[in-house]
Design an enzyme around this catalytic site. Structure first.
Site, PDB file in Angstrom:
ATOM      1  N   HIS A   1       1.214   5.020  -2.532  1.00  0.00           N
ATOM      2  CA  HIS A   1       1.925   6.064  -3.299  1.00  0.00           C
ATOM      3  C   HIS A   1       3.207   6.466  -3.427  1.00  0.00           C
ATOM      4  CE1 HIS A   1      -1.976   6.212  -0.242  1.00  0.00           C
ATOM      5  NE2 HIS A   1      -1.416   5.579   0.716  1.00  0.00           N
TER       6      HIS A   1
ATOM      7  N   HIS B   1       0.456  -1.192  -0.206  1.00  0.00           N
ATOM      8  CA  HIS B   1      -0.226  -0.012   0.709  1.00  0.00           C
ATOM      9  C   HIS B   1       0.977   1.138   0.227  1.00  0.00           C
ATOM     10  CE1 HIS B   1      -3.825   2.656   1.370  1.00  0.00           C
ATOM     11  NE2 HIS B   1      -2.608   3.181   1.906  1.00  0.00           N
ATOM     12  N   GLU B   2       1.366   1.289   1.084  1.00  0.00           N
ATOM     13  CA  GLU B   2       2.389   2.496   0.887  1.00  0.00           C
ATOM     14  C   GLU B   2       3.282   2.352  -0.106  1.00  0.00           C
ATOM     15  OE1 GLU B   2       1.701   4.900   3.284  1.00  0.00           O
ATOM     16  OE2 GLU B   2       1.378   3.387   4.225  1.00  0.00           O
TER      17      GLU B   2
HETATM   18 ZN   LIG Z   1      -2.307   5.651   2.263  1.00  0.00          ZN
END
Ligand SMILES: [Zn+2]
Length: 774
Positions: free
Chosen positions: A245, A241-242
């Protein structure tokens, strides 16, 4: 205007908030915070400037990828990784190195869509008709050579780039010693957070994805160093997830009025936690479901298992845009051995009783593959045999496939499968078309013979001929077909002429072609193009202030009202704006008919240069060129999207120039003035008048079916072409018509939600209408 393409580039660019996302272990679901911190970052002008330049590069790469204007890589992008444990025990090195590799293995599966639990999408897919899973062509690899020297004496050449006890970034999250690496930093970040990342991150700066002690890797972890994955976030997916980003991906949720900029993720207001049941989470559009299976939602590790194809397209484009900042010669990973098959001639046409057909099959070994690959052909036409020369390859090259015993085949199309069997198995298909006889002669359909006042570009249409594989269309300005002669080969029963000379009589004829031979020419028809005059109209709403402060985009409009009724054959526009950092501006022209053309895209020339003093002309010799001295956008250049979509429309009514400053909080200026030069046919024929004045389209917006109605005074076919806003033909249909009222419900197919141009042509007259597909 609405501008939702496969990926809405502008909304990505307008999202200038620097999101440091974090996961919380204390809340019931993951949470994301620190918005205040991100806004602080953007207050630094140097940071904000760098952000805009990074995003402009990303956008350029994304546009290239979306139009397929790059060589699709066979081998993946190898991303050099370093992992840092500043608070762990050196005595634990073997465990920590294994845990680092465990997390990298998870990333390699998740980003390439090869994680076993992606099988869960099969059950979910029926609820997401507009979404497919994505696969980024990445290979994460822990660096093993040319390590930075003097940082961790226990990190040896040949061993993995894993630091233990090294104070990365002096306690911060960026370390220039580790510029060029994809850094993962594992430490106690407190606050109940699982981890965070810059959005997007910089490899050049030495940024890191920072993870808390309980959210790195899967399995038992390394308890002696206090690094133990904690349920329900213990499958390494917080890092996935990170890292999303870091590679410019937003959350799938936000609010229903903003989007993540990715068209294949349904608009979603709030995050999901835990493990929602299928079909239990309606999206903003209640006929859609929220995409809680995406790694960019907040569900448990075991319940997120995919990126959408739109998401991996963004991540790939971002990584490609920063790939030049990777440190070279630090990794020894390579892709798994494989090979790639292509063909130079995927289709062969033969006329009976021809006995053979041949195809060239190209072979490219990848990932260091040196194994022999043997070729076979299956799905052969009845009675046919196949042979390959050579029969196998173990290095890059080509083999010739020869099909034999074809002389008794029935006319028709056959598809043959070619399979290579070696270290892996891959297949491609080739087509064989068997023709039985020379095709018959076409008869011409439109425009009507001796038509007058036609547009200077028009469609020539004729009857389709069974068994024809192509047609030759000849045009000239004399009946002997010698003056201004052109000849074009097309595969459909229609030819869109180039721009012709005004007030000129043209003659045209068509013959059909297949592998057995050519038909005789059709009867010759003629038409005469209308006479053209050009007029320049100047704006009167001038010298409008563009503020340099505010929170929402500054939208300036200026209207030119035209009272004459001319059918447009060419349109150019001149625009003058003073504005600090002209890359902030977007320029769009809208016709009285509602057609909009974006001439300058926001952030196109985003290097900080000022002012716009430009003439947009489709016939200009160059594309958009950004100057590093003012004006940033100047000279006579092609617009970002063609102005030719206005051709065929009437001049009559309000023309609106919309200038949008997409970065409202800084840099203002003055909208000085603009003009539009319109060339067109000076009188409307009766038929043209009836099409333009009686045309009705409904419903608009529509779901893909639209009713078209107008009065006709001819029996010519009605041709309906659908274009996207970049002028690409999406859908083409032709309908029979008899004099009176044409009224038809037209199916436009399964389309992306967007704005399109519907072009309706009858008897040489064309009307373009803007329609919205929901
Ligand atoms: Zn996030």
């Amino acid at each position: 205007m609405i501008k939702k393409t496969t990926l809405n580039v502008n909304s990505i660019l307008l999202c200038i908030v620097f999101v440091m996302c974090a996961f919380s272990t204390e809340a019931q679901e993951r949470t994301c915070g620190m918005v205040e911190y991100m806004q602080e970052q953007m207050k630094n002008p140097e940071y904000a400037k760098q952000f805009k330049i990074t995003q402009a590069k990303f956008k350029k790469q994304l546009e290239k990828n979306l139009i397929g204007n790059y060589n699709r890589r066979v081998d993946p992008i190898i991303i050099p990784v370093a992992v840092h444990y500043p608070e762990a025990q050196e005595s634990d090195r073997a465990c920590l190195e294994a845990l680092a590799q465990n997390q990298i293995d998870i990333l390699n599966e998740d980003f390439t869509g090869t994680n076993p639990d992606i099988a869960g999408w099969t059950a979910a897919a029926p609820y997401y008709p507009n979404t497919n899973t994505g696969a980024a062509n990445f290979l994460f690899c822990i660096a093993t050579t040319n390590h930075p020297i003097g940082l961790d004496s226990d990190m040896v050449e040949g061993g993995p780039a894993v630091t233990i006890g090294y104070n990365f970034g002096n306690g911060n999250e960026t370390d220039s010693n580790w510029s060029g690496y994809m850094n993962f930093l594992v430490k106690d970040i407190g606050g109940g957070l699982l981890g965070f990342s810059p959005y997007p991150g910089s490899i050049a700066n030495g940024d890191s994805v920072t993870m808390n002690l309980g959210a790195f890797g899967s399995g038992a972890g390394c308890p002696n160093s206090g690094i133990v994955p904690g349920a329900p976030y213990d499958l390494g997916r917080t890092v996935t997830h990170e890292l999303g980003h870091f590679y410019n991906l937003d959350h799938v949720f936000g609010s229903c009025s903003t989007d993540d900029g990715i068209a294949d993720t349904p608009n979603q207001g709030n995050s999901n936690g835990g493990c929602p049941a299928l079909n239990s989470e309606p999206a903003c559009d209640p006929t859609e479901q929220e995409l809680f299976q995406s790694y960019m939602d907040y569900t448990n590790d075991a319940c997120m298992f995919m990126f959408s194809a739109g998401q991996t397209t963004v991540a790939e484009a971002y990584v490609m845009s920063i790939q030049s900042t990777f440190k070279p010669n630090v990794v020894q990973c390579s892709a798994a051995p494989d090979f790639d098959l292509t063909t130079t001639n995927s289709e062969e046409n033969i006329c009976n009783p021809t006995n053979t057909a041949a195809y060239t099959i190209n072979y490219v070994a990848t990932g260091g593959n040196t194994d022999a690959t043997t070729f076979t052909a299956t799905n052969l036409p009845p009675g046919a045999t196949a042979s390959f020369s050579p029969t196998s390859l173990s290095a890059d090259g080509s083999t010739q496939l020869t099909l034999s015993n074809l002389s008794t085949l029935a006319s028709g199309n056959y598809t043959i499968t070619v399979t290579g069997t070696g270290i892996t198995t891959n297949s491609i298909s080739v087509d064989l078309n068997v023709d039985g006889a020379i095709p018959t002669t076409p008869s011409l359909v439109s425009p009507a013979n001796s038509a007058t006042d036609t547009p200077i570009t028009l469609n020539l249409d004729w009857s389709p001929i069974t068994g024809a594989t192509s047609y030759t269309v000849e045009m000239a300005t004399n009946t002997a077909f010698t003056a201004n002669y052109t000849s074009n080969v097309v595969t459909n029963n229609s030819f869109n002429t180039p721009e012709l000379t005004s007030a000129t009589q043209y003659f045209w004829r068509v013959k059909s072609i297949n592998s057995c031979g050519e038909s005789s020419y059709s009867a010759t028809r003629n038409f005469t193009t209308a006479s053209i005059a050009c007029v320049t109209y100047n704006s009167t709403e001038n010298n409008i202030n563009i503020p340099s402060t505010g929170n929402t985009a500054h939208v300036i409009t200026s209207t030119i009202n035209i009272t004459s009724d001319t059918t447009i054959t060419d349109l150019n526009s001149t625009i003058n704006i003073t504005h600090v950092w002209a890359g902030d501006m977007e320029l769009m022209l809208t016709s009285p008919n509602g057609t909009s053309v974006i001439m300058l895209v926001n952030s196109k020339c985003d290097d900080g240069t000022d002012d716009i003093a430009v003439t947009y002309n489709d016939q200009a010799t160059g594309p958009v060129i950004c100057s590093s001295t003012a004006p940033s956008v100047g000279g006579i250049i092609q617009p970002e999207n063609p102005l030719s979509v206005f051709n065929g429309e009437s001049t009559f009514g309000d023309w609106i120039l919309t200038a949008t400053d997409g970065y409202p909080s800084a840099d203002g200026g003055t909208f000085l003035n603009y003009s539009i030069e319109i060339c067109g046919t000076t009188s409307l024929s009766v038929d043209e008048f009836s099409l333009a004045s009686s045309l009705s389209l409904w419903p608009n917006p529509s779901q893909g079916e639209i009713n078209v109605s107008f009065n006709t005074q001819n029996n010519d076919a009605v041709n309906v072409n659908l274009y996207d806003l970049r002028g690409r033909l999406i859908n083409k249909q032709s309908f029979k018509n008899t004099s009176g009222v044409f009224n038809k419900a037209i199916q436009l197919g399964d389309l992306e939600s967007s704005v399109y141009i519907l072009s309706i042509e009858n008897a040489g007259q064309i009307i373009n209408k803007r329609i919205i597909i929901e």
